[in-house]
Design an enzyme around this catalytic site. Structure first.
Site, mmCIF file in Angstrom:
data_model
loop_
_atom_site.group_PDB
_atom_site.id
_atom_site.type_symbol
_atom_site.label_atom_id
_atom_site.label_comp_id
_atom_site.label_asym_id
_atom_site.label_seq_id
_atom_site.Cartn_x
_atom_site.Cartn_y
_atom_site.Cartn_z
ATOM 1 N N GLY A 187 -58.888 1.872 21.427
ATOM 2 C CA GLY A 187 -58.157 1.645 22.429
ATOM 3 C C GLY A 187 -58.251 -0.098 22.757
ATOM 4 N N SER A 188 -56.879 -0.735 23.112
ATOM 5 C CA SER A 188 -57.087 -2.303 23.041
ATOM 6 C C SER A 188 -55.820 -2.652 23.481
ATOM 7 C CB SER A 188 -57.510 -2.510 21.643
ATOM 8 O OG SER A 188 -57.109 -1.852 20.557
ATOM 9 N N ARG A 189 -55.426 -3.946 22.921
ATOM 10 C CA ARG A 189 -54.282 -4.467 23.358
ATOM 11 C C ARG A 189 -53.952 -5.633 22.215
ATOM 12 N NH1 ARG A 189 -54.392 -8.114 28.678
ATOM 13 N NH2 ARG A 189 -53.216 -9.858 27.807
#
Length: 230
Positions: A187-189
């Site tokens: 989960g990240s960007r």
């Protein structure tokens, strides 16, 4: 349509040890209490799904900037890029794609070009959807230079759950557009810094597909798109 191709999506090799660990733990839990095995089995399937690495159809037109990540376009704003990326000190349009724990997390090069810089920063693990995550979170910055000298910056940013950024490239490597260059667990960007004067062709809230969704056209003169939820 072949359903097997939909279900049995290839898994990136980075996920093998995690799936093996989840499977082993599931077996041990099953020895303790049968229902625990099925819970563990479900988590093992999720882990496999998380590390999936599907084939993507990469646009072949020159000058296109494509999404480096699956997810939702969470932010589009003009900001000064990190100094160590070599993109200058003038504000550039930054397009952020937020990945949740159900998105494919294999990252792809937004353009074809030479890797100029790779800089890793230690930092916090704030919610990656927040604007300040670009500055405060653990991240890895990659600067690419196209054949005509245009530079594009792409930054892998760890999130609230993510604790590991993986980058497969180093300076002087040459990447094709859409080539896999890294991934982030869990989960990240990703932020993409567009050259000055280039307008994004996506809108906040739009779903992006790594290696396929066109973020911008370096040869175009289009103005920024306005999106309306419906």
């Amino acid at each position: 349509m072949n359903m097997l191709k939909i279900v049995a999506v290839p898994m990136h090799k980075e996920g093998r040890k995690f799936v093996a660990a989840f499977a082993a733990i599931s077996v041990v839990l099953g020895l303790i209490w049968d229902p625990l095995f099925w819970i563990g089995a479900g988590l093992t399937v999720w882990c496999y799904y998380f590390f999936r690495d599907p084939v993507r159809i990469i646009p072949q037109q020159e000058g296109l900037v494509i999404s480096p990540a699956d997810g939702v376009v969470s932010l589009i704003e003009d900001v000064v890029p990190p100094a160590d990326m070599g993109l200058g000190d003038a504000p550039l349009t930054r397009v952020s794609v937020f990945m949740n724990v159900f998105n494919c997390h294999v990252n792809r090069a937004p353009v074809a070009g030479k890797v100029v810089e790779v800089v890793y920063h230690h930092g916090k693990f704030l919610n990656a959807s927040l604007d300040k995550a670009s500055v405060h979170n653990e991240r890895n910055s990659v600067t690419l230079e196209t054949a005509n000298g245009t530079r594009i910056g792409v930054v892998q940013i760890a999130g609230l759950v993510a604790r590991r950024i993986v980058c497969f490239v180093k300076p002087d490597d040459h990447l094709g557009a859409g080539r896999r260059f890294g991934l982030i667990r869990f989960g990240s960007r990703l932020d993409v810094y567009l050259p000055q004067g280039i307008a994004p062709l996506v809108a906040v809230g739009q779903t992006a597909v790594a290696g396929e969704t066109i973020l911008a056209d370096l040869k175009g003169t289009q103005t920024a798109l306005q999106g309306q939820p419906e």
